[in-house]
Scaffold this motif. Structure first.
Motif, PDB file in Angstrom:
ATOM      1  N   ASP A 134       0.816  -1.207   0.000  1.00  0.00           N
ATOM      2  CA  ASP A 134       0.000   0.000   0.000  1.00  0.00           C
ATOM      3  C   ASP A 134       0.852   1.262   0.000  1.00  0.00           C
ATOM      4  N   ALA A 135       2.162   1.109  -0.195  1.00  0.00           N
ATOM      5  CA  ALA A 135       3.035   2.281  -0.189  1.00  0.00           C
ATOM      6  C   ALA A 135       2.755   3.149  -1.405  1.00  0.00           C
ATOM      7  N   LYS A 136       2.791   4.476  -1.231  1.00  0.00           N
ATOM      8  CA  LYS A 136       2.538   5.400  -2.324  1.00  0.00           C
ATOM      9  C   LYS A 136       3.780   6.243  -2.565  1.00  0.00           C
ATOM     10  N   THR A 137       4.157   6.389  -3.831  1.00  0.00           N
ATOM     11  CA  THR A 137       5.334   7.152  -4.198  1.00  0.00           C
ATOM     12  C   THR A 137       4.919   8.285  -5.118  1.00  0.00           C
ATOM     13  N   THR A 138       5.458   9.449  -4.893  1.00  0.00           N
ATOM     14  CA  THR A 138       5.102  10.612  -5.692  1.00  0.00           C
ATOM     15  C   THR A 138       6.300  11.091  -6.484  1.00  0.00           C
ATOM     16  N   LEU A 139       6.114  11.303  -7.792  1.00  0.00           N
ATOM     17  CA  LEU A 139       7.116  11.957  -8.629  1.00  0.00           C
ATOM     18  C   LEU A 139       6.560  13.307  -9.045  1.00  0.00           C
ATOM     19  N   ALA A 140       7.290  14.360  -8.723  1.00  0.00           N
ATOM     20  CA  ALA A 140       6.803  15.696  -9.036  1.00  0.00           C
ATOM     21  C   ALA A 140       6.818  15.958 -10.537  1.00  0.00           C
ATOM     22  N   GLN A 141       7.772  15.359 -11.249  1.00  0.00           N
ATOM     23  CA  GLN A 141       7.868  15.574 -12.681  1.00  0.00           C
ATOM     24  C   GLN A 141       8.526  14.365 -13.323  1.00  0.00           C
ATOM     25  N   ALA A 142       8.456  14.271 -14.646  1.00  0.00           N
ATOM     26  CA  ALA A 142       9.039  13.139 -15.357  1.00  0.00           C
ATOM     27  C   ALA A 142      10.551  13.123 -15.167  1.00  0.00           C
ATOM     28  N   THR A 143      11.106  11.918 -15.130  1.00  0.00           N
ATOM     29  CA  THR A 143      12.528  11.737 -14.873  1.00  0.00           C
ATOM     30  C   THR A 143      13.356  11.982 -16.134  1.00  0.00           C
ATOM     31  N   THR A 144      14.493  12.609 -15.968  1.00  0.00           N
ATOM     32  CA  THR A 144      15.409  12.855 -17.071  1.00  0.00           C
ATOM     33  C   THR A 144      16.514  11.810 -17.074  1.00  0.00           C
ATOM     34  N   PHE A 145      16.709  11.161 -18.224  1.00  0.00           N
ATOM     35  CA  PHE A 145      17.835  10.256 -18.377  1.00  0.00           C
ATOM     36  C   PHE A 145      19.020  11.051 -18.925  1.00  0.00           C
ATOM     37  N   GLU A 202      18.985   9.474 -13.736  1.00  0.00           N
ATOM     38  CA  GLU A 202      19.664  10.763 -13.673  1.00  0.00           C
ATOM     39  C   GLU A 202      21.183  10.615 -13.658  1.00  0.00           C
ATOM     40  N   ASN A 203      21.677   9.450 -13.206  1.00  0.00           N
ATOM     41  CA  ASN A 203      23.115   9.193 -13.193  1.00  0.00           C
ATOM     42  C   ASN A 203      23.585   8.427 -14.430  1.00  0.00           C
ATOM     43  N   GLY A 204      22.714   8.269 -15.422  1.00  0.00           N
ATOM     44  CA  GLY A 204      23.098   7.649 -16.686  1.00  0.00           C
ATOM     45  C   GLY A 204      23.228   6.146 -16.652  1.00  0.00           C
ATOM     46  N   ILE A 205      22.639   5.492 -15.653  1.00  0.00           N
ATOM     47  CA  ILE A 205      22.729   4.024 -15.539  1.00  0.00           C
ATOM     48  C   ILE A 205      21.494   3.424 -16.208  1.00  0.00           C
ATOM     49  N   TRP A 206      21.567   3.268 -17.507  1.00  0.00           N
ATOM     50  CA  TRP A 206      20.404   2.903 -18.309  1.00  0.00           C
ATOM     51  C   TRP A 206      19.797   1.564 -17.926  1.00  0.00           C
ATOM     52  N   TYR A 207      20.607   0.516 -17.895  1.00  0.00           N
ATOM     53  CA  TYR A 207      20.058  -0.830 -17.731  1.00  0.00           C
ATOM     54  C   TYR A 207      19.374  -1.017 -16.383  1.00  0.00           C
ATOM     55  N   ALA A 257      -1.097   4.687 -14.140  1.00  0.00           N
ATOM     56  CA  ALA A 257      -0.916   5.780 -15.102  1.00  0.00           C
ATOM     57  C   ALA A 257       0.434   6.467 -14.942  1.00  0.00           C
ATOM     58  N   THR A 258       0.924   6.584 -13.705  1.00  0.00           N
ATOM     59  CA  THR A 258       2.224   7.220 -13.484  1.00  0.00           C
ATOM     60  C   THR A 258       3.338   6.412 -14.117  1.00  0.00           C
ATOM     61  N   LEU A 259       3.302   5.089 -13.945  1.00  0.00           N
ATOM     62  CA  LEU A 259       4.337   4.237 -14.525  1.00  0.00           C
ATOM     63  C   LEU A 259       4.242   4.221 -16.044  1.00  0.00           C
ATOM     64  N   GLN A 260       3.040   4.215 -16.579  1.00  0.00           N
ATOM     65  CA  GLN A 260       2.879   4.272 -18.033  1.00  0.00           C
ATOM     66  C   GLN A 260       3.484   5.550 -18.598  1.00  0.00           C
ATOM     67  N   ALA A 261       3.240   6.662 -17.915  1.00  0.00           N
ATOM     68  CA  ALA A 261       3.775   7.946 -18.379  1.00  0.00           C
ATOM     69  C   ALA A 261       5.301   7.967 -18.292  1.00  0.00           C
ATOM     70  N   GLU A 262       5.853   7.403 -17.216  1.00  0.00           N
ATOM     71  CA  GLU A 262       7.306   7.356 -17.068  1.00  0.00           C
ATOM     72  C   GLU A 262       7.938   6.496 -18.168  1.00  0.00           C
ATOM     73  N   TRP A 263       7.298   5.382 -18.493  1.00  0.00           N
ATOM     74  CA  TRP A 263       7.800   4.485 -19.537  1.00  0.00           C
ATOM     75  C   TRP A 263       7.830   5.200 -20.891  1.00  0.00           C
ATOM     76  N   ARG A 264       6.741   5.883 -21.214  1.00  0.00           N
ATOM     77  CA  ARG A 264       6.688   6.627 -22.474  1.00  0.00           C
ATOM     78  C   ARG A 264       7.751   7.721 -22.503  1.00  0.00           C
ATOM     79  N   HIS A 265       7.889   8.412 -21.389  1.00  0.00           N
ATOM     80  CA  HIS A 265       8.866   9.504 -21.331  1.00  0.00           C
ATOM     81  C   HIS A 265      10.293   8.979 -21.456  1.00  0.00           C
ATOM     82  N   LEU A 266      10.601   7.878 -20.776  1.00  0.00           N
ATOM     83  CA  LEU A 266      11.950   7.325 -20.811  1.00  0.00           C
ATOM     84  C   LEU A 266      12.322   6.878 -22.219  1.00  0.00           C
ATOM     85  N   LEU A 267      11.445   6.111 -22.876  1.00  0.00           N
ATOM     86  CA  LEU A 267      11.754   5.642 -24.220  1.00  0.00           C
ATOM     87  C   LEU A 267      11.747   6.795 -25.227  1.00  0.00           C
ATOM     88  N   GLY A 268      10.916   7.790 -24.975  1.00  0.00           N
ATOM     89  CA  GLY A 268      10.910   8.952 -25.854  1.00  0.00           C
ATOM     90  C   GLY A 268      12.231   9.707 -25.831  1.00  0.00           C
TER      91      GLY A 268
END
Length: 278
Positions: free
Chosen positions: A50-61, A228-233, A250-261
């Motif tokens: 039941d843990a909840k995690t919040t990301l304020a914005q999309a992550t930058t690779f 953010e530290n460039g560790i892709w795998y 929905a948050t994970l779906q958005a992160e996945w799209r953003h990362l691959l984009g």
């Protein structure tokens, strides 16, 4: 009459404010969970269901600079070394989920970093087990010596598969380049070239400050730290497993799209993530 109107107005204002706050928070709440394999590979961190995690914005690779020595080269989309591959044309093509750069003279370099001794690779595979095709993954060291050739099979349907280095394979040494090949041979009876993707992986160490932060933070934020530290795998593996555990998040779906984009693989983001290969 005047004495009753003011409390009613106050109640309405408070109720409206609380409702607005809940609506504003809803889009950024997620419920990630951690599988046992992720726990083993990435430090033993576990989360309550039941843990909840919040990301304020999309992550930058943050793409790191090329490793020292000769350029890695490689191929991120399916193709052949000579002539045209005999495999049927698909859209999308066979694709490695790996960062790549293209220089001014059109030279492509495909490579990424990991911190684990036996990492995982992800590939979009457009062909299925109903096809009489042979699939192969090979990992080589800097001297082109074969390190591992784990058995894999085509999936039940087109999608993203995971190929992991088995526990019996030698651990990756630090700061060494290893070359991998993922090949599909669509006609065993001819000498026609197979379709393949190819790249380089390097195992690196993070500084102690980052390592300590990874050990004491939530899973989704650990993904962000790796990215953010460039560790892709490591970042991709965490996010892929979280998506498998929470496919409707929905948050994970958005992160996945953003990362691959960020690595120009937007067309792969909508493809399903399939079960891990043996």
């Amino acid at each position: 009459m005047k004495s009753n109107s003011q409390p009613i107005k106050l109640f309405v204002v408070v109720a409206f404010s609380c409702t607005s706050l809940l609506v504003s928070l809803t889009p950024v709440l997620a419920k990630p969970t951690l599988s046992s394999s992720l726990s083993d590979a990435y430090g033993g961190l576990r989360l309550r269901s039941d843990a909840k995690t919040t990301l304020a914005q999309a992550t930058t690779f943050n793409l790191p600079p090329l490793p020292p020595g000769p350029p890695p080269g490689g191929r991120v989309r399916g193709g052949a070394k000579r002539g045209e591959p005999i495999c049927p044309l698909t859209k999308p093509k066979l694709t490695a989920l790996v960062p790549f750069t293209e220089s001014d003279d059109s030279v492509i370099n495909v490579w990424g970093q990991t911190t684990v001794e036996r990492p995982s690779w992800f590939f979009y595979v457009p062909y299925t087990k109903d096809s009489p095709y042979e699939v192969e993954f090979v990992l080589q060291d800097q001297d082109s010596n074969e390190i591992s050739r784990p058995p894999i099979a085509l999936p039940d349907k087109p999608g993203v598969i995971r190929v992991s280095l088995p526990s019996t394979a030698p651990a990756l040494a630090l700061n060494k380049q290893y070359r991998w090949f993922f090949t599909i041979n669509c006609n065993k009876q001819t000498i026609s070239p197979p379709t393949f993707v190819e790249g380089v992986i390097v195992r690196v160490e993070l500084n102690p400050t980052v390592v300590k932060k990874l050990q004491t933070t939530e899973l989704l934020k650990r993904y962000a730290i790796y990215a953010e530290n460039g560790i892709w795998y490591d970042a991709l593996t965490i996010l892929a497993q979280m998506r498998q555990k929470n496919p409707k998040d929905a948050t994970l779906q958005a992160e996945w799209r953003h990362l691959l984009g960020q690595i120009h693989l937007e067309d792969i983001a909508a493809e399903p993530i399939l079960l891990e290969q043996p």
